[in-house]
Design a protein around this motif. Structure first.
Motif, PDB file in Angstrom:
ATOM      1  N   ASN A   5      50.225  52.641   6.936  1.00 18.77           N
ATOM      2  CA  ASN A   5      50.594  53.713   7.894  1.00 18.77           C
ATOM      3  C   ASN A   5      48.788  54.089   7.824  1.00 18.77           C
ATOM      4  O   ASN A   5      47.509  54.047   9.133  1.00 18.77           O
ATOM      5  CB  ASN A   5      51.019  54.956   7.338  1.00 18.77           C
ATOM      6  CG  ASN A   5      52.451  54.496   7.871  1.00 18.77           C
ATOM      7  OD1 ASN A   5      53.145  53.673   8.390  1.00 18.77           O
ATOM      8  ND2 ASN A   5      53.506  55.779   7.282  1.00 18.77           N
ATOM      9  N   LEU A   6      48.094  54.587   6.474  1.00 21.31           N
ATOM     10  CA  LEU A   6      46.825  55.059   6.407  1.00 21.31           C
ATOM     11  C   LEU A   6      45.936  53.623   6.965  1.00 21.31           C
ATOM     12  O   LEU A   6      44.964  54.611   7.642  1.00 21.31           O
ATOM     13  CB  LEU A   6      46.692  54.801   4.772  1.00 21.31           C
ATOM     14  CG  LEU A   6      45.125  55.911   4.843  1.00 21.31           C
ATOM     15  CD1 LEU A   6      45.278  57.326   4.838  1.00 21.31           C
ATOM     16  CD2 LEU A   6      44.843  55.931   3.276  1.00 21.31           C
ATOM     17  N   LYS A   7      46.092  52.560   7.362  1.00 25.16           N
ATOM     18  CA  LYS A   7      44.790  51.695   7.701  1.00 25.16           C
ATOM     19  C   LYS A   7      44.700  52.013   8.550  1.00 25.16           C
ATOM     20  O   LYS A   7      43.747  52.338   9.575  1.00 25.16           O
ATOM     21  CB  LYS A   7      45.519  50.543   7.187  1.00 25.16           C
ATOM     22  CG  LYS A   7      44.146  49.394   7.436  1.00 25.16           C
ATOM     23  CD  LYS A   7      44.782  48.384   7.203  1.00 25.16           C
ATOM     24  CE  LYS A   7      43.824  46.505   6.828  1.00 25.16           C
ATOM     25  NZ  LYS A   7      44.493  46.218   7.592  1.00 25.16           N
ATOM     26  N   SER A   8      46.288  51.741   9.378  1.00 31.86           N
ATOM     27  CA  SER A   8      45.725  51.779  10.873  1.00 31.86           C
ATOM     28  C   SER A   8      45.775  53.561  11.290  1.00 31.86           C
ATOM     29  O   SER A   8      44.828  53.253  12.542  1.00 31.86           O
ATOM     30  CB  SER A   8      47.354  51.762  11.338  1.00 31.86           C
ATOM     31  OG  SER A   8      48.848  52.911  11.417  1.00 31.86           O
ATOM     32  N   ILE A   9      46.128  54.358  10.544  1.00 33.84           N
ATOM     33  CA  ILE A   9      45.455  56.024  11.008  1.00 33.84           C
ATOM     34  C   ILE A   9      43.672  55.411  10.824  1.00 33.84           C
ATOM     35  O   ILE A   9      42.982  56.827  11.599  1.00 33.84           O
ATOM     36  CB  ILE A   9      46.250  56.784  10.103  1.00 33.84           C
ATOM     37  CG1 ILE A   9      47.262  56.965  10.725  1.00 33.84           C
ATOM     38  CG2 ILE A   9      45.119  57.818   9.851  1.00 33.84           C
ATOM     39  CD1 ILE A   9      48.031  57.584   9.296  1.00 33.84           C
ATOM     40  N   THR A  10      43.350  55.232   9.903  1.00 27.91           N
ATOM     41  CA  THR A  10      41.988  55.232   9.952  1.00 27.91           C
ATOM     42  C   THR A  10      41.252  54.318  11.462  1.00 27.91           C
ATOM     43  O   THR A  10      40.015  54.620  11.528  1.00 27.91           O
ATOM     44  CB  THR A  10      41.553  54.303   8.450  1.00 27.91           C
ATOM     45  OG1 THR A  10      41.996  54.954   7.398  1.00 27.91           O
ATOM     46  CG2 THR A  10      39.919  54.227   8.182  1.00 27.91           C
ATOM     47  N   GLU A  11      41.822  53.115  11.220  1.00 24.71           N
ATOM     48  CA  GLU A  11      41.809  52.357  12.428  1.00 24.71           C
ATOM     49  C   GLU A  11      41.462  52.889  13.347  1.00 24.71           C
ATOM     50  O   GLU A  11      40.436  53.390  14.514  1.00 24.71           O
ATOM     51  CB  GLU A  11      42.271  50.974  12.791  1.00 24.71           C
ATOM     52  CG  GLU A  11      41.762  49.938  11.856  1.00 24.71           C
ATOM     53  CD  GLU A  11      42.800  48.650  11.843  1.00 24.71           C
ATOM     54  OE1 GLU A  11      43.824  49.029  12.719  1.00 24.71           O
ATOM     55  OE2 GLU A  11      42.544  48.396  11.210  1.00 24.71           O
ATOM     56  N   ASN A  12      42.804  53.915  14.119  1.00 25.39           N
ATOM     57  CA  ASN A  12      42.524  54.559  15.195  1.00 25.39           C
ATOM     58  C   ASN A  12      41.985  56.074  15.460  1.00 25.39           C
ATOM     59  O   ASN A  12      40.745  56.132  16.452  1.00 25.39           O
ATOM     60  CB  ASN A  12      43.975  55.658  15.614  1.00 25.39           C
ATOM     61  CG  ASN A  12      44.657  54.826  15.509  1.00 25.39           C
ATOM     62  OD1 ASN A  12      44.698  53.138  16.621  1.00 25.39           O
ATOM     63  ND2 ASN A  12      45.955  54.663  15.699  1.00 25.39           N
ATOM     64  N   ASP A 200      48.674  63.344  18.497  1.00 19.28           N
ATOM     65  CA  ASP A 200      47.105  63.689  19.588  1.00 19.28           C
ATOM     66  C   ASP A 200      46.162  63.698  18.902  1.00 19.28           C
ATOM     67  O   ASP A 200      44.894  63.329  19.489  1.00 19.28           O
ATOM     68  CB  ASP A 200      48.132  64.857  20.665  1.00 19.28           C
ATOM     69  CG  ASP A 200      47.819  65.839  20.038  1.00 19.28           C
ATOM     70  OD1 ASP A 200      47.729  66.071  18.418  1.00 19.28           O
ATOM     71  OD2 ASP A 200      48.167  66.840  20.502  1.00 19.28           O
ATOM     72  N   TYR A 201      46.219  62.451  17.900  1.00 18.13           N
ATOM     73  CA  TYR A 201      44.901  62.847  17.182  1.00 18.13           C
ATOM     74  C   TYR A 201      43.977  62.172  16.968  1.00 18.13           C
ATOM     75  O   TYR A 201      42.522  62.921  17.239  1.00 18.13           O
ATOM     76  CB  TYR A 201      45.019  63.188  15.180  1.00 18.13           C
ATOM     77  CG  TYR A 201      46.011  61.551  15.030  1.00 18.13           C
ATOM     78  CD1 TYR A 201      47.038  60.831  15.183  1.00 18.13           C
ATOM     79  CD2 TYR A 201      44.742  59.806  14.859  1.00 18.13           C
ATOM     80  CE1 TYR A 201      47.531  59.555  15.316  1.00 18.13           C
ATOM     81  CE2 TYR A 201      44.491  59.096  14.479  1.00 18.13           C
ATOM     82  CZ  TYR A 201      46.326  58.570  14.361  1.00 18.13           C
ATOM     83  OH  TYR A 201      46.507  57.490  14.392  1.00 18.13           O
TER      84      TYR A 201
END
Ligand code: PLP
Length: 223
Positions: A5-12, A200-201
């Motif tokens: 999750n953290l990996k895809s959040i960081t990419e976003n 919506d981040y």
């Protein structure tokens, strides 16, 4: 799991930063850990998340006493009579919305606490927060509390089907930050924008968020 999750959040976040010409390190992640188990919270810490947001006093107290060396932020509605217990446990309050609360906090504190003023940008009557019209006056009064460091603004936009619907509220919060900065005696401190949740981040980052508050997208569904 949380690692992915953290990996895809960081990419976003990275993509949103590129789009808006911002630096990745200017966006800080708050893991919203309300109603999450301790093992989930510890797993997040092991993945490198180091700031956690709580909404409920009793839950914060339980977690604060069972795990050490966590950096806790309070992001929910705080009753004035709970200011005294919460003040020593947190490194930032995101939801300062009343002078009565400021008064109690200031009395309870023996050090300076960074605070963000919660603003009701949409004007919905059900929402907590200071109205944009009252913000100037509110900030002026806050400046008399010597233990409160006025570091910026926070908002929760109305529930929306699409993240794009929140963009105008995030943009408005940023406008309010810029507008009121010169009115403060320490304008250099007034620079944080706490806005954006799982919903919506990326849009919030594009509009200037310096803190995003992520629960479910990072830690999974709450109990
Ligand atoms: C619960 C909560 C969040 C996180 O919500 P998610 O949708 O799980 O990301 C953020 N900010 C506040 C104020 C909250 O109460």
């Amino acid at each position: 799991m949380i690692k992915d999750n953290l990996k895809s959040i960081t990419e976003n976040i990275k993509a949103a930063c590129e789009k808006s010409n911002r630096k990745l390190q200017d966006v800080k992640l708050i893991a919203v850990s309300k109603k999450q188990r301790l093992d989930v919270i510890k797993e997040a810490k092991d993945c490198g998340v180091n700031q956690f947001g709580e909404n409920y006093v009793q839950e914060l107290q339980e977690k604060y006493t069972s795990i050490n060396n966590f950096d806790w932020h309070f992001i929910g509605h705080l009753q004035s009579n709970k200011a005294k217990v919460v003040a020593p446990m947190i490194s930032m309050l995101h939801s300062l919305d009343r002078l009565s609360l400021a008064e109690k906090l200031n009395k309870a504190l023996t050090h300076q606490l960074p605070v963000l003023v919660q603003v009701n940008v949409s004007g919905e009557s059900s929402k907590e927060g200071v109205s944009p019209e009252q913000l100037s006056n509110f900030l002026k009064k806050l400046e008399s509390y010597e233990h409160l460091q006025i570091c910026g603004l926070m908002t929760m936009p109305p529930w929306a089907e699409s993240a794009e619907d929140s963009r105008k509220y995030f943009a408005k919060l940023k406008t309010l930050l810029e507008k009121h900065k010169p009115e403060l005696s320490r304008p250099e401190l007034f620079k944080e924008l706490s806005m954006g949740t799982s919903q919506d981040y990326p849009v919030a980052v594009e509009e200037g968020a310096t803190y995003i508050r992520l629960g479910s997208v990072l830690l999974g569904q709450r109990k």
